[in-house]
Write an enzyme that holds these catalytic residues in place. Structure first.
Site, PDB file in Angstrom:
ATOM      1  N   ARG A  79     -14.176  -0.176  17.014  1.00 17.91           N
ATOM      2  CA  ARG A  79     -14.920   1.021  16.610  1.00 17.91           C
ATOM      3  C   ARG A  79     -15.977   0.704  15.566  1.00 17.91           C
ATOM      4  O   ARG A  79     -17.128   1.144  15.668  1.00 17.91           O
ATOM      5  CB  ARG A  79     -13.949   2.083  16.060  1.00 17.91           C
ATOM      6  N   ARG A 102     -10.709 -11.177  21.182  1.00 16.61           N
ATOM      7  CA  ARG A 102      -9.611 -11.662  22.022  1.00 16.61           C
ATOM      8  C   ARG A 102      -9.971 -11.639  23.500  1.00 16.61           C
ATOM      9  O   ARG A 102      -9.524 -12.472  24.275  1.00 16.61           O
ATOM     10  CB  ARG A 102      -8.357 -10.813  21.777  1.00 16.61           C
ATOM     11  N   GLN A 103     -10.769 -10.668  23.897  1.00 16.88           N
ATOM     12  CA  GLN A 103     -11.132 -10.533  25.307  1.00 16.88           C
ATOM     13  C   GLN A 103     -12.446  -9.754  25.426  1.00 16.88           C
ATOM     14  O   GLN A 103     -12.843  -9.054  24.491  1.00 16.88           O
ATOM     15  CB  GLN A 103     -10.031  -9.789  26.072  1.00 16.88           C
ATOM     16  N   VAL A 155      -6.539   2.255   6.840  1.00 23.03           N
ATOM     17  CA  VAL A 155      -6.462   1.853   8.237  1.00 23.03           C
ATOM     18  C   VAL A 155      -5.552   0.642   8.360  1.00 23.03           C
ATOM     19  O   VAL A 155      -4.707   0.552   9.234  1.00 23.03           O
ATOM     20  CB  VAL A 155      -7.858   1.498   8.788  1.00 23.03           C
ATOM     21  N   ARG A 198     -11.156  -8.109   6.530  1.00 21.16           N
ATOM     22  CA  ARG A 198     -10.150  -8.389   5.517  1.00 21.16           C
ATOM     23  C   ARG A 198     -10.509  -9.695   4.831  1.00 21.16           C
ATOM     24  O   ARG A 198     -11.047 -10.611   5.452  1.00 21.16           O
ATOM     25  CB  ARG A 198      -8.746  -8.493   6.140  1.00 21.16           C
ATOM     26  N   HIS A 200     -15.545  -4.162  -2.689  1.00 20.85           N
ATOM     27  CA  HIS A 200     -14.891  -3.400  -1.624  1.00 20.85           C
ATOM     28  C   HIS A 200     -15.143  -1.895  -1.781  1.00 20.85           C
ATOM     29  O   HIS A 200     -14.395  -1.197  -2.441  1.00 20.85           O
ATOM     30  CB  HIS A 200     -13.384  -3.691  -1.663  1.00 20.85           C
ATOM     31  N   ILE A 201     -16.191  -1.402  -1.136  1.00 21.53           N
ATOM     32  CA  ILE A 201     -16.506   0.036  -1.210  1.00 21.53           C
ATOM     33  C   ILE A 201     -16.841   0.581   0.176  1.00 21.53           C
ATOM     34  O   ILE A 201     -17.567   1.572   0.309  1.00 21.53           O
ATOM     35  CB  ILE A 201     -17.665   0.308  -2.185  1.00 21.53           C
ATOM     36  N   SER A 205      -9.732  -7.344  13.156  1.00 21.48           N
ATOM     37  CA  SER A 205      -8.470  -7.112  12.458  1.00 21.48           C
ATOM     38  C   SER A 205      -7.945  -8.424  11.900  1.00 21.48           C
ATOM     39  O   SER A 205      -8.281  -9.510  12.393  1.00 21.48           O
ATOM     40  CB  SER A 205      -7.433  -6.524  13.415  1.00 21.48           C
TER      41      SER A 205
END
Length: 327
Positions: free
Chosen positions: A163, A185-186, A83, A245, A292-293, A217
């Protein structure tokens, strides 16, 4: 009649079987794959991509200006089995008119399930309890031994109600969560309505949440968002989970927050780098779990690989991609 020229495709890793099968069926493509579960060395990547018309890569493959120059003018499509697109030099890719495919949506459920797993595992101190059983630390019943924190009547704060953030909240709601907060952000009133979630500032979310889940993100605005100030605003009983992340979190500040008892525990699906060196300070902590899975179910990984393959093939044939990143 001369047969049509085959298009060269380079795949940077051994991908799940459904994607491999789709590429193998493509009679108009000549596919070369780095046949390993380990990342391809940079020299081999440059060699493999030279002259390629299509590249199927992973999040761990850095597609920068140098690699694009090594690929040459033939390269028309890049399909990433992810993604995230942080590893792609999108400005350079756009200049060259290269189309990009990616794999959104398909890992929402698996990642949301993992977020809940991390939350339950950390708040109920499962790794610590299991270790105590193994080393003889579980002796007799003690009133406060291995006490953790429950979800019932709690406040959950979600940074990023996209999502995955929504999917996490939907799964947590049956646990009796009393209040959902979200930041971003909003405001997202339509998405928030079903959860009765309140839009708040980052400081308010940190201060009022019993559990903080980061699902945003990675952008310049969110890089290092969860830092010393953020953790100091959190409750000392709060649990922190990051499924976004690694770079959203200042890991040195997180270590200090966990080691000092500023926050109770953390569950990380992502780190920087991945994997962490085995001597990293975070790995010495009992109140932290990883790795990380997030998308690691057989169904999800196969679906991702098939989508990545179909993106690549559609792009090479000049057709609409199932999931194209518009540049």
């Amino acid at each position: 009649m001369r047969p049509p020229r085959l298009m060269k495709v380079f795949v940077t890793r051994r991908i799940p079987p459904e994607g491999r099968a789709a590429l193998a069926r493509a009679a108009d493509c000549e596919v070369e794959e780095w046949d390993s579960d380990e990342p391809i060395p940079s020299q081999e990547l440059e060699r493999g991509v030279t002259g390629a018309h299509g590249l199927l890569c992973l999040l761990s493959d850095r597609v920068d200006k140098r690699l694009l120059e090594a690929a040459g003018a033939n390269l028309k499509v890049i399909s990433t089995l992810s993604v995230g697109v942080d590893h792609l030099a999108l400005d350079e890719i756009k200049k060259r008119g290269i189309r990009v495919g990616y794999t959104p949506d398909v890992l929402t459920d698996a990642t949301a399930e993992l977020a809940v797993s991390l939350l339950l595992t950390t708040c109920r101190r499962l790794p610590e309890a299991i270790e105590e059983v193994k080393n003889g630390g579980w002796t007799s019943w003690k009133p406060m031994w291995m006490c953790g924190y429950g979800l019932s009547q709690s406040t959950v704060g979600i940074v990023g109600l996209g999502r995955i953030g929504q999917a996490v909240a939907q799964r947590l709601k049956p646990f009796g969560v009393q209040r959902f907060l979200y930041a971003g952000r909003q405001p997202r009133p339509q998405e928030a309505a079903a959860l009765q979630a309140e839009f708040v500032s980052i400081p308010q979310l940190a201060a009022e949440s019993d559990f903080v889940i980061v699902a945003c993100s990675l952008t310049p605005a969110t890089k290092g968002l969860c830092n010393k100030e953020f953790f100091q605003q959190m409750k000392t009983t709060a649990v922190f989970v990051n499924i976004s992340r690694g770079d959203v979190v200042n890991q040195d500040d997180l270590y200090q927050a966990l080691a000092s008892g500023q926050i109770a525990a953390a569950g990380l699906d992502v780190t920087t780098p991945e994997p962490l060196p085995t001597d990293h300070p975070l790995l010495t902590l009992k109140n932290l779990i990883l790795p990380h899975i997030g998308s690691a179910t057989h169904r999800t990984r196969n679906t991702m690989s098939l989508l990545a393959a179909n993106n690549l093939l559609a792009g090479l044939r000049g057709e609409p991609m199932p999931s194209e990143l518009k540049l």
